[in-house]
Design an enzyme around this catalytic site. Structure first.
Site, PDB file in Angstrom:
ATOM      1  N   ASN A  55      -5.062   4.093   3.519  1.00 28.65           N
ATOM      2  CA  ASN A  55      -3.681   4.277   3.958  1.00 28.65           C
ATOM      3  C   ASN A  55      -3.259   5.706   3.666  1.00 28.65           C
ATOM      4  O   ASN A  55      -3.559   6.240   2.599  1.00 28.65           O
ATOM      5  CB  ASN A  55      -2.767   3.305   3.204  1.00 28.65           C
ATOM      6  CG  ASN A  55      -3.062   1.854   3.552  1.00 28.65           C
ATOM      7  OD1 ASN A  55      -3.255   1.524   4.714  1.00 28.65           O
ATOM      8  ND2 ASN A  55      -3.120   0.990   2.551  1.00 28.65           N
ATOM      9  N   HIS A 102      -7.907   6.907  -1.614  1.00 28.70           N
ATOM     10  CA  HIS A 102      -8.746   5.763  -1.988  1.00 28.70           C
ATOM     11  C   HIS A 102      -9.107   4.978  -0.744  1.00 28.70           C
ATOM     12  O   HIS A 102      -8.314   4.866   0.190  1.00 28.70           O
ATOM     13  CB  HIS A 102      -8.042   4.852  -3.003  1.00 28.70           C
ATOM     14  CG  HIS A 102      -6.641   4.470  -2.629  1.00 28.70           C
ATOM     15  ND1 HIS A 102      -5.568   5.331  -2.778  1.00 28.70           N
ATOM     16  CD2 HIS A 102      -6.132   3.324  -2.107  1.00 28.70           C
ATOM     17  CE1 HIS A 102      -4.458   4.727  -2.375  1.00 28.70           C
ATOM     18  NE2 HIS A 102      -4.781   3.516  -1.953  1.00 28.70           N
TER      19      HIS A 102
HETATM   20  P1  5GP Z   1      -2.290   1.720  -1.322  1.00 25.57           P
HETATM   21  O1  5GP Z   1      -1.135   0.785  -1.132  1.00 25.57           O
HETATM   22  O2  5GP Z   1      -1.869   3.055  -1.856  1.00 25.57           O
HETATM   23  O3  5GP Z   1      -3.189   1.833  -0.120  1.00 25.57           O
HETATM   24  O4  5GP Z   1      -3.214   1.033  -2.408  1.00 25.57           O
HETATM   25  C1  5GP Z   1      -3.029   1.180  -3.777  1.00 25.57           C
HETATM   26  C2  5GP Z   1      -3.796   0.058  -4.431  1.00 25.57           C
HETATM   27  O5  5GP Z   1      -3.888   0.352  -5.807  1.00 25.57           O
HETATM   28  C3  5GP Z   1      -3.135  -1.312  -4.290  1.00 25.57           C
HETATM   29  O6  5GP Z   1      -4.020  -2.208  -3.636  1.00 25.57           O
HETATM   30  C4  5GP Z   1      -2.844  -1.720  -5.733  1.00 25.57           C
HETATM   31  O7  5GP Z   1      -3.032  -3.088  -5.970  1.00 25.57           O
HETATM   32  C5  5GP Z   1      -3.813  -0.861  -6.518  1.00 25.57           C
HETATM   33  N1  5GP Z   1      -3.344  -0.514  -7.855  1.00 25.57           N
HETATM   34  C6  5GP Z   1      -2.087  -0.093  -8.206  1.00 25.57           C
HETATM   35  N2  5GP Z   1      -2.028   0.147  -9.518  1.00 25.57           N
HETATM   36  C7  5GP Z   1      -3.264  -0.133 -10.017  1.00 25.57           C
HETATM   37  C8  5GP Z   1      -3.810  -0.075 -11.344  1.00 25.57           C
HETATM   38  O8  5GP Z   1      -3.160   0.287 -12.329  1.00 25.57           O
HETATM   39  N3  5GP Z   1      -5.113  -0.425 -11.468  1.00 25.57           N
HETATM   40  C9  5GP Z   1      -5.882  -0.838 -10.409  1.00 25.57           C
HETATM   41  N4  5GP Z   1      -7.140  -1.166 -10.649  1.00 25.57           N
HETATM   42  N5  5GP Z   1      -5.386  -0.887  -9.144  1.00 25.57           N
HETATM   43  C10 5GP Z   1      -4.100  -0.547  -8.965  1.00 25.57           C
END
Ligand code: 5GP
Ligand code: ZN
Length: 114
Positions: free
Chosen positions: A87, A100
């Protein structure tokens, strides 16, 4: 000190379940898994999103995707299939501003995504 959550996962000041590591990449379990397999594959270097990759990052980008493919094989989802998602920005729902790739598998998924 960096305020970036995933930089802190890289430097181990925030705990995570790490599944793979090398000089340039780290993979760990997503804290809120959306599928039986939900890993995040990141560059160790802070890059905000795919938009911030430079031409010189082409090898890094390819490497991150290769790590996704390797982990999919190790997790046993290569045959059943999987999704690799990144994303970028607000409308895509990016919540962590460190590049990521989500590796999602182990269940059927719908298309298009929401
Ligand atoms: P985005 O929404 O930016 O594409 O994805 C961020 C991802 O990071 C989400 O799926 C969320 O669950 C994950 N995430 C957020 N905080 C943490 C954390 O402290 N540890 C881990 N392992 N994942 C996290
Ligand atoms: Zn970062």
């Amino acid at each position: 000190m960096s305020a970036c959550l995933f930089c802190h996962i890289v430097d181990r000041t925030i705990q995570s379940t790490i599944m793979y590591e090398d000089e340039h990449a780290l993979a760990f379990q997503d804290i809120h898994p959306q599928a039986p397999v939900h890993l995040l594959v990141i560059p160790k270097r802070h890059v905000q999103s795919v938009q911030d990759l430079e031409t010189t990052d082409a090898v890094l980008l390819g490497h991150l995707l290769r790590v996704c493919v390797k982990l999919a094989k190790e997790k046993g989802i290569s045959e059943s299939g999987y999704r690799i998602v990144t994303n970028s920005g607000f409308h895509a729902g990016q919540t962590v501003l460190h590049l990521h790739f989500h590796l999602l598998g182990g269940r059927s998924m719908i298309w298009p995504p929401g």
